[in-house]
Design an enzyme around this catalytic site. Structure first.
Site, short mmCIF file in Angstrom:
data_model
loop_
_atom_site.label_atom_id
_atom_site.label_comp_id
_atom_site.label_asym_id
_atom_site.label_seq_id
_atom_site.Cartn_x
_atom_site.Cartn_y
_atom_site.Cartn_z
N LYS A 108 0.86 -1.07 0.01
CA LYS A 108 0.06 -0.13 0.15
C LYS A 108 0.72 1.35 -0.11
O LYS A 108 2.19 1.20 0.59
CB LYS A 108 -0.90 0.04 1.16
N1 GLU Z 1 -7.07 -0.23 -3.56
C1 GLU Z 1 -8.11 -1.44 -3.74
C2 GLU Z 1 -8.19 -2.28 -2.66
O1 GLU Z 1 -7.72 -1.77 -1.33
C3 GLU Z 1 -7.22 -1.84 -5.00
C4 GLU Z 1 -5.95 -2.15 -5.04
C5 GLU Z 1 -5.39 -2.76 -6.48
O2 GLU Z 1 -6.22 -2.77 -7.37
O3 GLU Z 1 -4.20 -2.88 -6.35
O4 GLU Z 1 -8.30 -3.47 -2.67
#
Ligand code: GLU
Length: 416
Positions: A108
């Site tokens: 993240k």
């Molecule tokens: N931000 C989204 C999540 O928390 C998508 C992450 C992604 O597509 O890599 O799953």
């Protein structure tokens, strides 16, 4: 069990992870390796603002675990984000990608900023600087960012462009891009669509009638608004919806397309003529069959969990429930489908986008949606069956499947 109120989000996720490691009998060394992020980076993000002065923001990229494939996870722009929260969200990505069986690890990123206070040129400069400062950690086969709270397809377009200036045309460096730039059809709606598929698939097991059920959705961003739209299109009754400034309630069901228009014009949910205004706190405690928290983290806690009246909670947001809130809901017989399953539609279609980019080939939207449905339904069946056979909650079962898959791959790779 008494849990301190001082726990950080990462400690809360690790409590769930530790309980899972106990059930799976993982060795202490393996636990330590799976609990802590493999790599984390904090960067300065200086931006020249439109009036000429310089502001310095803080950015992060946490790569939690890369055993099953390249790190994968969104980038969040939020004024209150900190390293512990990014670690928590990165760890959730590790268990999420493993649970839905994508060949990815978990990561993240974040910048501590309120994007609503910046102009588009300021956000463009901030995104480019952040990208350049984490550039040495990311690559299509190493770590692939995507949108999260406070970011969107435009942010991804800027990231792809900044990365491309150094490395040449590389659409697979980020997912969630605009379709014109190599994004996938169906990616924007994917998380909300996944919530809808899951509700339809699980309804019978959960003993609810999706057509008659009263559905309450907290959050009207990407996840909440798409979930509301798609569920409404399937004939469901959405009785309440909220945004950051509060919500609206109508026992007969809200006219969601009209609410979408109202929101587009006013950037606010309250004030919609088709319902009565309510607060976010009231919305969570409404009498309903299905509650979908699809906004921020930590909204269902020890404080309000005793008053939640929903029969089923579908966690569209990441980490909307504290462990204490979760235990209280479980004791009260409320069935909770956990975030790492419910909101996995986004990263599932991110995976399809990445594969399309690597092959320079485009899928039709129907194919994207059908593959999404199959993937999330398969994961749901695995969670449901494990919960039933081992007497676990859905969250415990989902964590056990995810943690076990990562642990197995570490053994197979033999790098210990
Ligand atoms: N931000 C989204 C999540 O928390 C998508 C992450 C992604 O597509 O890599 O799953």
């Amino acid at each position: 069990m008494v849990i301190s109120h001082q726990m950080t989000a990462f400690e809360e996720v690790n409590l769930l992870f530790d309980r899972s490691s106990d059930r799976l009998n993982l060795s202490n060394g393996l636990r330590e390796m799976l609990r802590r992020p493999w790599r984390e980076l904090q960067v300065q993000v200086p931006v020249r603002m439109d009036d000429g002065h310089i502001e310095v923001f803080t950015g992060y990229r946490v790569q939690h675990n890369g055993a099953r494939g390249p790190y994968k996870g969104g980038v969040r722009y939020h004024p209150a984000v900190d390293l512990e929260e990014v670690r928590a969200l990165a760890s959730l990505m590790t268990w999420k990608t493993a649970l839905v069986n994508l060949p990815y690890g978990g990561a993240k990123g974040a910048v501590q900023v309120d994007p609503a206070l910046l102009s588009q040129p300021e956000l463009n400069r901030l995104t480019r600087r952040y990208t350049l400062n984490i550039e040495h950690l990311i690559a299509p086969n190493r770590d692939i960012p995507a949108p999260d709270m406070g970011t969107n397809s435009q942010t991804m377009a800027w990231m792809m462009d900044a990365y491309g200036q150094l490395h040449g045309y590389t659409p697979a460096i980020v997912t969630g891009k605009p379709v014109e730039l190599g994004g996938s059809l169906g990616r924007e709606a994917a998380t909300g669509r996944g919530v809808g598929y899951l509700l339809m698939e699980a309804a019978q097991d959960l003993e609810i009638d999706p057509q008659g059920a009263r559905i309450v959705i907290q959050g009207f961003g990407n996840v909440g608004s798409w979930a509301a739209r798609l569920l409404h299109d399937s004939g469901c009754r959405i009785v309440a919806v909220s945004g950051v400034r509060g919500g609206v309630y109508n026992e007969k069901g809200l006219d969601i397309p009209a609410l979408v228009d109202h929101y587009r014009e006013t950037r606010s949910v309250p004030g919609f003529s088709g319902g009565e205004n309510i607060t976010n706190a009231e919305l969570l405690e409404l009498d309903c069959e299905v509650l979908v928290p699809a906004a921020i983290g930590n909204v269902i806690t020890a404080e309000n969990a005793p008053r939640i009246k929903a029969k089923v909670v579908l966690e569209g947001a990441n980490h909307p429930t504290t462990p204490e809130g979760d235990d209280i809901m479980t004791d009260r017989g409320i069935k909770v489908l956990p975030d790492i399953l419910v909101n996995s539609g986004g990263v599932i279609v991110s995976y399809f986008e990445w594969t399309q980019n690597l092959q320079q080939f485009h899928w039709e939207e129907d194919r994207v949606n059908e593959e999404l449905r199959k993937t999330i339904v398969r994961a749901y069946h695995e969670v449901r069956d494990r919960a039933a056979s081992e007497g676990l909650t859905y969250r415990q079962a989902a964590f056990d499947i995810g943690v076990q898959r990562v642990a197995q791959v570490i053994e197979l790779r033999g790098f210990l």
